[in-house]
Design a protein around this motif. Structure first.
Motif, PDB file in Angstrom:
ATOM      1  N   ILE A 102       0.828  -1.203   0.000  1.00 54.23           N
ATOM      2  CA  ILE A 102       0.000   0.000   0.000  1.00 54.23           C
ATOM      3  C   ILE A 102       0.862   1.253   0.000  1.00 54.23           C
ATOM      4  O   ILE A 102       0.627   2.183  -0.774  1.00 54.23           O
ATOM      5  CB  ILE A 102      -0.956  -0.010   1.213  1.00 54.23           C
ATOM      6  N   SER A 103       1.892   1.284   0.868  1.00 50.83           N
ATOM      7  CA  SER A 103       2.758   2.467   0.902  1.00 50.83           C
ATOM      8  C   SER A 103       3.499   2.631  -0.423  1.00 50.83           C
ATOM      9  O   SER A 103       3.693   3.755  -0.909  1.00 50.83           O
ATOM     10  CB  SER A 103       3.750   2.393   2.066  1.00 50.83           C
ATOM     11  N   SER A 104       3.888   1.510  -1.044  1.00 46.70           N
ATOM     12  CA  SER A 104       4.581   1.591  -2.335  1.00 46.70           C
ATOM     13  C   SER A 104       3.648   2.106  -3.422  1.00 46.70           C
ATOM     14  O   SER A 104       4.055   2.902  -4.280  1.00 46.70           O
ATOM     15  CB  SER A 104       5.138   0.216  -2.730  1.00 46.70           C
ATOM     16  N   ARG A 105       2.379   1.669  -3.395  1.00 42.82           N
ATOM     17  CA  ARG A 105       1.401   2.146  -4.378  1.00 42.82           C
ATOM     18  C   ARG A 105       1.195   3.651  -4.245  1.00 42.82           C
ATOM     19  O   ARG A 105       1.127   4.375  -5.242  1.00 42.82           O
ATOM     20  CB  ARG A 105       0.076   1.403  -4.185  1.00 42.82           C
ATOM     21  N   ILE A 106       1.112   4.137  -3.006  1.00 46.98           N
ATOM     22  CA  ILE A 106       0.953   5.576  -2.779  1.00 46.98           C
ATOM     23  C   ILE A 106       2.171   6.324  -3.306  1.00 46.98           C
ATOM     24  O   ILE A 106       2.046   7.379  -3.939  1.00 46.98           O
ATOM     25  CB  ILE A 106       0.734   5.869  -1.284  1.00 46.98           C
ATOM     26  N   LYS A 107       3.356   5.763  -3.078  1.00 50.05           N
ATOM     27  CA  LYS A 107       4.584   6.431  -3.550  1.00 50.05           C
ATOM     28  C   LYS A 107       4.657   6.445  -5.078  1.00 50.05           C
ATOM     29  O   LYS A 107       5.127   7.419  -5.669  1.00 50.05           O
ATOM     30  CB  LYS A 107       5.820   5.755  -2.947  1.00 50.05           C
ATOM     31  N   VAL A 108       4.170   5.387  -5.707  1.00 53.98           N
ATOM     32  CA  VAL A 108       4.118   5.373  -7.171  1.00 53.98           C
ATOM     33  C   VAL A 108       3.193   6.481  -7.672  1.00 53.98           C
ATOM     34  O   VAL A 108       3.523   7.216  -8.612  1.00 53.98           O
ATOM     35  CB  VAL A 108       3.640   3.993  -7.684  1.00 53.98           C
ATOM     36  N   MET A 109       2.027   6.611  -7.039  1.00 52.87           N
ATOM     37  CA  MET A 109       1.063   7.640  -7.443  1.00 52.87           C
ATOM     38  C   MET A 109       1.622   9.050  -7.260  1.00 52.87           C
ATOM     39  O   MET A 109       1.301   9.958  -8.024  1.00 52.87           O
ATOM     40  CB  MET A 109      -0.227   7.488  -6.630  1.00 52.87           C
ATOM     41  N   ALA A 110       2.466   9.234  -6.237  1.00 51.36           N
ATOM     42  CA  ALA A 110       3.014  10.557  -5.933  1.00 51.36           C
ATOM     43  C   ALA A 110       4.388  10.785  -6.552  1.00 51.36           C
ATOM     44  O   ALA A 110       5.063  11.780  -6.239  1.00 51.36           O
ATOM     45  CB  ALA A 110       3.104  10.751  -4.419  1.00 51.36           C
ATOM     46  N   ASN A 111       4.820   9.853  -7.430  1.00 48.11           N
ATOM     47  CA  ASN A 111       6.132   9.952  -8.087  1.00 48.11           C
ATOM     48  C   ASN A 111       7.285  10.014  -7.083  1.00 48.11           C
ATOM     49  O   ASN A 111       8.243  10.777  -7.258  1.00 48.11           O
ATOM     50  CB  ASN A 111       6.189  11.176  -9.019  1.00 48.11           C
ATOM     51  N   LEU A 112       7.191   9.219  -6.025  1.00 48.17           N
ATOM     52  CA  LEU A 112       8.260   9.138  -5.039  1.00 48.17           C
ATOM     53  C   LEU A 112       9.090   7.879  -5.291  1.00 48.17           C
ATOM     54  O   LEU A 112       8.703   7.015  -6.071  1.00 48.17           O
ATOM     55  CB  LEU A 112       7.676   9.125  -3.620  1.00 48.17           C
ATOM     56  N   ASP A 113      10.211   7.763  -4.608  1.00 45.51           N
ATOM     57  CA  ASP A 113      11.142   6.651  -4.799  1.00 45.51           C
ATOM     58  C   ASP A 113      10.706   5.472  -3.930  1.00 45.51           C
ATOM     59  O   ASP A 113      10.809   5.529  -2.695  1.00 45.51           O
ATOM     60  CB  ASP A 113      12.552   7.110  -4.414  1.00 45.51           C
ATOM     61  N   ILE A 114      10.219   4.391  -4.566  1.00 40.71           N
ATOM     62  CA  ILE A 114       9.759   3.254  -3.762  1.00 40.71           C
ATOM     63  C   ILE A 114      10.933   2.488  -3.163  1.00 40.71           C
ATOM     64  O   ILE A 114      10.750   1.726  -2.210  1.00 40.71           O
ATOM     65  CB  ILE A 114       8.866   2.295  -4.584  1.00 40.71           C
ATOM     66  N   ALA A 115      12.141   2.675  -3.696  1.00 35.30           N
ATOM     67  CA  ALA A 115      13.308   1.975  -3.165  1.00 35.30           C
ATOM     68  C   ALA A 115      13.857   2.642  -1.914  1.00 35.30           C
ATOM     69  O   ALA A 115      14.592   2.014  -1.147  1.00 35.30           O
ATOM     70  CB  ALA A 115      14.400   1.889  -4.236  1.00 35.30           C
ATOM     71  N   GLU A 116      13.500   3.910  -1.695  1.00 36.65           N
ATOM     72  CA  GLU A 116      13.996   4.640  -0.524  1.00 36.65           C
ATOM     73  C   GLU A 116      13.036   4.451   0.645  1.00 36.65           C
ATOM     74  O   GLU A 116      11.923   4.942   0.639  1.00 36.65           O
ATOM     75  CB  GLU A 116      14.127   6.140  -0.846  1.00 36.65           C
ATOM     76  N   ARG A 117      13.497   3.695   1.661  1.00 35.49           N
ATOM     77  CA  ARG A 117      12.640   3.427   2.811  1.00 35.49           C
ATOM     78  C   ARG A 117      13.274   3.896   4.114  1.00 35.49           C
ATOM     79  O   ARG A 117      12.750   3.648   5.194  1.00 35.49           O
ATOM     80  CB  ARG A 117      12.326   1.922   2.896  1.00 35.49           C
ATOM     81  N   ARG A 118      14.425   4.594   4.020  1.00 30.99           N
ATOM     82  CA  ARG A 118      15.115   5.035   5.236  1.00 30.99           C
ATOM     83  C   ARG A 118      14.874   6.496   5.546  1.00 30.99           C
ATOM     84  O   ARG A 118      15.023   6.922   6.685  1.00 30.99           O
ATOM     85  CB  ARG A 118      16.619   4.801   5.077  1.00 30.99           C
TER      86      ARG A 118
END
Length: 390
Positions: A248-264
């Motif tokens: 879910i958090s990755s889907r939101i980041k995709v929608m907002a054009n954020l980096d899904i690989a950055e989790r820190r």
């Protein structure tokens, strides 16, 4: 399929197109335009109310004007697999019915054909490679919705049950911390899965419908919570399975054009939508925690916010004090309070009150939450040195 093909003629007026179609006379259009000035109703509705044209005639004319096909939903039998392309909540909010799929192209019948912006939003929300619009009428779309969707209402519980079947716990990370190595290909695949998209779309549309100001997605050790903030108070929804938190958090980041690989590191983004003809901004804030990423969506819906000092609920004497302070040529006003108490609404209402052609107003904002006509608004960008100080 009952489809009338239209030639692009968006420069022509609807009345002229109806005259060319031979369904009305120029005199009837002239009379209808006079009544339109009195009532403010669309020309097509005026003509239908007068009994001069049929609903289908107006639909075909709109199709010709917008360069889209006209579809007669009452004469169609739409396959179940096409109907399932769009969830009931999405169809209801956007006033659409999916009518066909040709290869990778999904065709949607629009109840409000003038809302072309909706096609971009739907392509984005549904994750379809290509979407084509077709013209219908609000009444025909309502009838089709009752026919195809009424018996299968969409619920969060139903989607969660579907997710449990399609994405078992074994395929997802149930307790990954922000420092663990993760297979991002599998996470990206889950983020693009149809059930996850449907769940997120339903949560989002329900929040907008309930006039929520925020949506909170919160991972804990043994559960995953979704909460709405309405009138400053948080309300908990039916919780999705804990193992879906990363998808879910990755889907939101995709929608907002954020980096899904950055989790820190924390990340901030923005999603712009047009829900039922109203512009809606979503501000996204992602925060790493012990048990995954916490995400907050701030919903900025101009259609439900009145930026007017008179509507803030102040007593007459308080309103007079505020207006006198805003009218002063210089000084400073501090607007403080907890989340959801109305700071932004108060400040923008004060700006609206002060806004006039005789005065130039420049704001510095982090971020700009509402666009105000006639005011120069400067967004703060600390990453490139555009700070409040500079």
């Amino acid at each position: 399929m009952a489809v009338a093909h239209a030639a692009l003629d968006s420069k022509k007026l609807l009345g002229n197109i109806l005259v060319e179609m031979g369904v009305v006379s120029a005199e009837q259009v002239k009379d209808a335009l006079a009544k339109q000035k009195e009532t403010g109703a669309p020309l097509g509705q005026v003509l239908m109310k007068e009994g001069v044209v049929k609903e289908e005639d107006v639909g075909r004319a709109l199709g010709a004007q917008l360069g889209m096909d006209f579809v007669d939903l009452d004469e169609m039998n739409i396959p179940l697999e096409v109907i399932e392309s769009v969830s009931p909540s999405m169809a209801q909010v956007y006033k659409i019915i999916p009518v066909s799929r040709d290869g990778g192209v999904l065709t949607l019948a629009l109840g409000h054909p003038d809302n072309i912006q909706a096609l971009d939003d739907l392509k984005f929300l549904l994750g379809e490679p290509e979407i084509r619009g077709a013209v219908s009428t609000p009444e025909a779309v309502d009838r089709a919705f009752a026919k195809y969707y009424a018996e299968n209402p969409e619920t969060v519980e139903g989607i969660i049950s579907e997710i449990a079947k399609e994405i078992p716990v074994s395929e997802a990370r149930t307790g990954a911390t922000v420092t663990e190595t993760i297979d991002f290909d599998s996470i990206a695949e889950m983020a693009e899965s149809r059930p996850v998209k449907r769940l997120l779309n339903l949560v989002l549309l329900q929040a907008i419908k309930d006039r929520a100001s925020d949506i909170h997605f919160e991972p804990f050790e043994d559960e995953y919570k979704i909460r709405y903030r309405i009138d400053g108070v948080l309300y908990e929804m039916v919780p999705p399975p804990r193992h879906l938190s990363m998808a879910i958090s990755s889907r939101i980041k995709v929608m907002a054009n954020l980096d899904i690989a950055e989790r820190r590191l924390p990340q901030d983004g923005r999603i712009e939508l047009n829900i039922a003809g109203n512009p809606v901004d979503l501000r996204i804030s992602v925060l790493p925690t012990m048990f995954g990423e916490s995400v907050v969506m701030r919903i900025l819906d101009r259609s439900v916010v009145s930026l007017d000092l008179e509507q803030l609920g102040l007593r007459a004497d308080e309103l007079e004090i505020v207006k006198k302070q805003v009218d002063k040529p210089n000084g400073i006003v501090l607007c403080t309070g907890p989340t959801g108490c109305g700071k932004t609404t108060t400040l923008y209402s004060a700006l609206n009150y002060a806004n006039s052609v005789e005065i130039k107003i420049i704001t510095t904002e982090d971020p700009v939450e509402y666009d105000l006509e006639g005011i120069i608004q400067v967004p703060i960008r600390e990453d490139i040195g555009v700070t409040f100080a500079t």
